[in-house]
Design an enzyme around this catalytic site. Structure first.
Site, PDB file in Angstrom:
ATOM      1  CG  MET A 161      96.457 132.291  54.083  1.00  0.00           C
ATOM      2  SD  MET A 161      95.182 131.499  53.112  1.00  0.00           S
ATOM      3  CE  MET A 161      95.670 129.800  53.258  1.00  0.00           C
ATOM      4  N   GLY A 162      98.152 132.663  58.673  1.00  0.00           N
ATOM      5  CA  GLY A 162      98.149 132.330  60.089  1.00  0.00           C
ATOM      6  C   GLY A 162      98.439 130.860  60.343  1.00  0.00           C
ATOM      7  N   GLY A 201     108.412 127.479  59.497  1.00  0.00           N
ATOM      8  CA  GLY A 201     108.616 127.940  58.125  1.00  0.00           C
ATOM      9  C   GLY A 201     108.253 129.415  57.995  1.00  0.00           C
ATOM     10  CG  HIS A 202     104.239 130.767  58.479  1.00  0.00           C
ATOM     11  ND1 HIS A 202     103.606 129.647  58.952  1.00  0.00           N
ATOM     12  CD2 HIS A 202     103.637 131.065  57.308  1.00  0.00           C
ATOM     13  CE1 HIS A 202     102.649 129.290  58.115  1.00  0.00           C
ATOM     14  NE2 HIS A 202     102.645 130.129  57.098  1.00  0.00           N
ATOM     15  CE  LYS A 212     103.768 123.493  51.418  1.00  0.00           C
ATOM     16  NZ  LYS A 212     102.628 123.696  52.170  1.00  0.00           N
ATOM     17  CD  GLN A 263     101.201 131.437  47.515  1.00  0.00           C
ATOM     18  OE1 GLN A 263     100.026 131.172  47.671  1.00  0.00           O
ATOM     19  NE2 GLN A 263     102.023 131.599  48.546  1.00  0.00           N
ATOM     20  CB  VAL A 316     111.176 125.149  57.429  1.00  0.00           C
ATOM     21  CG1 VAL A 316     111.601 124.550  58.770  1.00  0.00           C
ATOM     22  CG2 VAL A 316     111.849 126.515  57.234  1.00  0.00           C
TER      23      VAL A 316
HETATM   24  O1  PAF Z   1     100.755 131.224  51.044  1.00  0.00           O
HETATM   25  C1  PAF Z   1      99.806 131.718  51.690  1.00  0.00           C
HETATM   26  O2  PAF Z   1      99.697 131.597  52.932  1.00  0.00           O
HETATM   27  C2  PAF Z   1      98.711 132.484  50.954  1.00  0.00           C
HETATM   28  O3  PAF Z   1      98.439 131.916  49.720  1.00  0.00           O
HETATM   29  C3  PAF Z   1      99.032 133.989  50.809  1.00  0.00           C
HETATM   30  C4  PAF Z   1     100.265 134.236  49.969  1.00  0.00           C
HETATM   31  C5  PAF Z   1      99.204 134.606  52.186  1.00  0.00           C
HETATM   32  C6  PAF Z   1      97.856 134.697  50.116  1.00  0.00           C
HETATM   33  O4  PAF Z   1      96.672 134.537  50.830  1.00  0.00           O
END
Ligand code: PAF
Length: 286
Positions: free
Chosen positions: A30-31, A36-37, A151, A155, A178
């Site tokens: 989600m930006g 971590g990303h 994390k 999900q 992270v």
């Molecule tokens: O973890 C996230 O950033 C969001 O839940 C995802 C998996 C991109 C879905 O919108």
């Protein structure tokens, strides 16, 4: 790294990469990207030849009183970070591109069982929103593999179940959380914390660690451990939503026989809701 805004451009770029014989990896986000990303993108890059990331703040997974409007949108910095992490293509669609008919009549994907309880109890509809958008993104990108952060433990369980139940030929990889030097799990929502809140936030991870230590030492009164953990979060000025000791595989409440456990916590600091978890195997050394 190219940035595309439409499904059509995305499909064309992925088809070109496929035509060159490349395997496709995917990192949905989600930006407001942090280290971590970047680790997710790097992991994908180690496994495949062409990494696609997406940035889409998905309205369908936010509750009415949640932070959809204020969620940080930082596209330029994110593009820089993705490029440095080795991303090949960024898909950054508008809400209209993702939901051309609006969201009211949108087909929803629900994953019962793993979506219930924990964050699913506090955020009704959240996991159906996540499962739906991830399903759409998977169908748009059609990756060979996708990488998600551990994390968001619940999900990740929802997505693994979704992929299994709907026979999607996509390998799902969970990447370790992270953390900042003081243990706080990196999260885009950490940016909402003021200095004082930021200094108390690491108590969440410390609490998870001391719970795990107590369980490893033989304490199996899970109800009492959970209650103590909530009390220590409260004593530090946080408002705990839940602290739960669960079976690491099916997320059911842990029994004394379970060896693979996960402790999951969610807590508010002011109006910011943070989550974290710690998974461990009682048969393996700490
Ligand atoms: O973890 C996230 O950033 C969001 O839940 C995802 C998996 C991109 C879905 O919108």
């Amino acid at each position: 790294m190219n940035t595309v805004r439409t499904v059509r451009e995305l499909r064309a770029a992925v088809a070109r990469a496929r035509g060159e014989g490349k395997r496709i990896g995917f990192v949905p986000t989600m930006g407001n990207l942090h280290d971590g990303h970047a680790a997710l993108v790097e992991k994908a890059g180690q496994r495949v030849d062409f990494v696609v990331a997406s940035i889409f703040v998905n309205p369908l997974q936010f509750g009415v009183n949640e932070d959809l409007a204020s969620y940080p949108r930082t596209l330029e910095a994110d593009q820089e970070r993705l490029l440095n992490a080795g991303c090949n293509l960024l898909f950054a669609p508008t809400v209209e591109e993702m939901y051309p008919q609006g969201m009211a009549g949108q087909t929803l994907v629900s994953v019962p069982g793993v979506s219930d309880g924990l964050c699913g109890a506090s955020r009704p509809g959240h996991f159906a929103g996540v499962a739906t958008v991830v399903c759409k993104l998977f169908n748009m990108v059609q990756p060979d593999l996708a990488v998600f952060g551990q994390k968001d433990y619940q999900q990740l369980a929802v997505i693994r179940t979704l992929v299994h139940d709907l026979n999607m030929p996509i390998q799902i990889i969970g990447e370790p959380t992270v953390r900042a030097d003081d243990g706080l799990a990196l999260s885009s929502r950490n940016g909402y914390l003021d200095a004082q809140q930021r200094s108390s936030a690491p108590v969440i991870y410390r609490t998870l660690c001391s719970l795990a230590e107590a369980i490893r030492a033989g304490d199996s009164d899970f109800a009492q451990l959970q209650a103590h953990a909530k009390a220590s979060l409260e004593a530090a000025g946080l408002r705990p939503d839940y602290v739960e000791i669960r079976n690491a595989n099916d997320l059911q409440p842990a029994s004394r026989e379970d060896r693979q456990l996960v402790i999951l916590a969610a807590a508010f600091i002011g109006s910011t809701r943070l989550i974290d978890n710690l998974a461990f195997d009682l048969d393996l050394p700490a």
